[in-house]
Scaffold this motif. Structure first.
Motif, mmCIF file in Angstrom:
data_model
loop_
_atom_site.group_PDB
_atom_site.id
_atom_site.type_symbol
_atom_site.label_atom_id
_atom_site.label_comp_id
_atom_site.label_asym_id
_atom_site.label_seq_id
_atom_site.Cartn_x
_atom_site.Cartn_y
_atom_site.Cartn_z
ATOM 1 N N CYS A 194 0.830 -1.202 0.000
ATOM 2 C CA CYS A 194 0.000 0.000 0.000
ATOM 3 C C CYS A 194 0.866 1.253 0.000
ATOM 4 O O CYS A 194 0.624 2.197 -0.763
ATOM 5 N N GLN A 195 1.893 1.271 0.839
ATOM 6 C CA GLN A 195 2.787 2.429 0.919
ATOM 7 C C GLN A 195 3.491 2.665 -0.410
ATOM 8 O O GLN A 195 3.723 3.806 -0.814
ATOM 9 N N GLN A 196 3.797 1.586 -1.116
ATOM 10 C CA GLN A 196 4.459 1.706 -2.408
ATOM 11 C C GLN A 196 3.560 2.436 -3.412
ATOM 12 O O GLN A 196 4.022 3.307 -4.162
ATOM 13 N N VAL A 197 2.279 2.105 -3.411
ATOM 14 C CA VAL A 197 1.342 2.790 -4.308
ATOM 15 C C VAL A 197 1.145 4.234 -3.865
ATOM 16 O O VAL A 197 1.116 5.157 -4.698
ATOM 17 N N LEU A 198 1.007 4.461 -2.557
ATOM 18 C CA LEU A 198 0.867 5.831 -2.060
ATOM 19 C C LEU A 198 2.013 6.714 -2.546
ATOM 20 O O LEU A 198 1.797 7.837 -3.029
ATOM 21 N N GLU A 199 3.234 6.222 -2.440
ATOM 22 C CA GLU A 199 4.386 7.030 -2.842
ATOM 23 C C GLU A 199 4.500 7.148 -4.355
ATOM 24 O O GLU A 199 4.947 8.170 -4.874
ATOM 25 N N ALA A 200 4.079 6.124 -5.083
ATOM 26 C CA ALA A 200 4.081 6.217 -6.542
ATOM 27 C C ALA A 200 3.129 7.320 -7.000
ATOM 28 O O ALA A 200 3.441 8.087 -7.924
ATOM 29 N N VAL A 201 1.967 7.413 -6.351
ATOM 30 C CA VAL A 201 1.022 8.475 -6.693
ATOM 31 C C VAL A 201 1.610 9.839 -6.343
ATOM 32 O O VAL A 201 1.510 10.800 -7.137
ATOM 33 N N GLU A 202 2.226 9.960 -5.181
ATOM 34 C CA GLU A 202 2.843 11.231 -4.799
ATOM 35 C C GLU A 202 3.919 11.640 -5.793
ATOM 36 O O GLU A 202 4.030 12.823 -6.164
ATOM 37 N N LEU A 203 4.702 10.678 -6.253
ATOM 38 C CA LEU A 203 5.735 10.979 -7.251
ATOM 39 C C LEU A 203 5.095 11.385 -8.574
ATOM 40 O O LEU A 203 5.575 12.298 -9.264
ATOM 41 N N SER A 204 4.017 10.731 -8.927
ATOM 42 C CA SER A 204 3.299 11.080 -10.145
ATOM 43 C C SER A 204 2.771 12.510 -10.085
ATOM 44 O O SER A 204 2.857 13.259 -11.066
ATOM 45 N N VAL A 205 2.215 12.891 -8.932
ATOM 46 C CA VAL A 205 1.721 14.258 -8.762
ATOM 47 C C VAL A 205 2.857 15.255 -8.936
ATOM 48 O O VAL A 205 2.714 16.291 -9.602
ATOM 49 N N LYS A 206 3.989 14.939 -8.346
ATOM 50 C CA LYS A 206 5.144 15.843 -8.411
ATOM 51 C C LYS A 206 5.702 15.952 -9.828
ATOM 52 O O LYS A 206 6.006 17.057 -10.304
ATOM 53 N N GLU A 207 5.815 14.827 -10.526
ATOM 54 C CA GLU A 207 6.447 14.817 -11.848
ATOM 55 C C GLU A 207 5.449 14.899 -12.994
ATOM 56 O O GLU A 207 5.850 14.995 -14.157
ATOM 57 N N ARG A 208 4.148 14.864 -12.657
ATOM 58 C CA ARG A 208 3.077 15.018 -13.635
ATOM 59 C C ARG A 208 3.208 13.986 -14.775
ATOM 60 O O ARG A 208 3.161 14.319 -15.963
ATOM 61 N N LYS A 209 3.349 12.713 -14.368
ATOM 62 C CA LYS A 209 3.463 11.653 -15.368
ATOM 63 C C LYS A 209 3.093 10.302 -14.734
ATOM 64 O O LYS A 209 2.975 10.185 -13.516
#
Length: 386
Positions: free
Chosen positions: A364-379
């Protein structure tokens, strides 16, 4: 061992929920190990003493380090704020204690992996608090999927909507501070949606998301407790450092598509936690505000009765329901915690890891951080790359 001595760290919203769950277990599931509520722990000595009396704990302490070192404690239950999870869990595992920890497991993916590693090294049982898995109607949805009755799964859409932060004068509670909570609606509400997706559909491969903090500054709090707080001096404010709302799309490894929405700004929604699953042979819809019901649709119904049917998951045909009340009598939010503790007791008896456990917390934490990275990098971000 027919009894299990519990030490619990935390005494507010989740502390009350867990205490109630433990107290109900021997009455309704008498063939399981009996949880002995030995010691409750919290930083405020006066408040934790009051909680011990109210919730039914034998003792109280303000020193969690002393608690985890006690020889008469078998399991440490952690429901303190998220920034305390890692240190307590690792120390408790090192002392040979079994672990039950609320979600999200930790402030970061690295910390959650460290917790899993410590628990595995110590050889203790470990469980994470994704209690919504244990609603009988959710378990019915799981059974329909596993039995192939919904066919190939195409869509999973989920939403967890609250409105308790709409007021700009609501104080800066700990859940709004990244250094304590880790994230806002995303980690608090979205974590439940992500785990539900993992439980029902499977692993998430790729994500792309967006988030927003609608109110950037809030009054400093005088006192906080769970989902409530009171203001201190109105002139003093602090920055909100977490998201108020996060939305993301996902592709599962089985090629199903997913959409997720977690917000604390959905006016009129006190706690709408829902999902819909569409498969080639049928669909299901679940809404926790009507947690005893599952809406079910099958494509092979005759044309004149096509449509969603309401299934009431309260009779003995459904998981856990036979232990409670006569058929048709509803159960509530609090029962999901008792069901989770039944799973933990069964795992101890059968010498296996309970489910969900720290592995699920890490996923779950892995997906949470992947989404946060996606928000930051817009991809789009591939979850396995983290």
């Amino acid at each position: 061992m027919t009894r299990l001595n519990i030490g619990m760290v935390g005494y507010k919203f989740m502390g009350k929920a867990h205490s109630n769950g433990y107290r109900a277990l021997p009455m309704f599931f008498p063939d399981r190990k009996k949880p002995d509520m030995k010691v409750i722990c919290g930083r405020n000595t006066e408040a934790v003493a009051a909680a011990a009396t109210q919730f039914g704990w034998e003792e109280h302490t303000s020193d969690w380090k002393e608690l985890v070192s006690r020889d008469d404690i078998d399991l440490i239950d952690i429901n303190a704020p998220s920034n305390a999870h890692k240190e307590i869990a690792i120390a408790a595992a090192g002392a040979g204690k079994h672990l039950y920890c609320e979600k999200p497991l930790a402030l970061s993916l690295k910390d959650s992996r460290d917790m899993l590693e410590a628990a595995e090294k110590a050889g203790v049982k470990h469980m994470v608090g994704f209690n919504y898995r244990f609603a009988p109607a959710v378990l019915l949805a799981k059974k329909l999927i596993d039995d192939g009755r919904l066919g190939d799964i195409h869509h999973f859409r989920a939403w967890f909507l609250q409105d308790w932060l709409v007021d700009p004068d609501f104080p800066l509670a700990w859940r709004l501070q990244k250094e304590i909570a880790g994230s806002g609606a995303h980690g608090d509400l979205g974590a439940h949606l992500i785990d539900m997706a993992h439980f029902l559909i499977g692993d998430i491969a790729d994500v792309i998301g967006m988030s927003e903090t609608f109110i950037k500054e809030r009054p400093l709090p005088e006192e906080t407790a769970g989902l409530s707080a009171t203001s201190g001096q109105a002139a003093k404010t602090g920055p909100v450092t977490v998201d108020d709302a996060t939305l993301f799309m996902a592709r599962f490894t089985n090629c199903a598509l997913g959409s997720f929405e977690a917000t604390r700004f959905a006016t009129g929604h006190r706690s709408t936690n829902s999902f819909e699953i569409n498969g080639s042979k049928g669909s299901v819809i679940f809404d926790f505000e009507r947690m005893n019901e599952l809406q079910v649709y099958f494509t092979d119904d005759k044309d004149d009765v096509q449509g969603f049917r309401r299934v009431l998951a309260t009779d003995p045909a459904h998981a856990y329901s036979g232990a409670w009340w006569p058929a048709g009598h509803p159960i509530g939010y609090e029962h999901t915690f008792t069901h989770a503790f039944v799973e933990f007791m069964d795992a101890l008896q059968e010498d296996r890891q309970p489910v969900p456990n720290f592995n699920d917390g890490v996923k779950c934490q892995q997906v949470l951080e992947a989404v946060e990275l996606s928000v930051k990098e817009r991809k789009w971000i591939t979850v396995s790359s983290l």
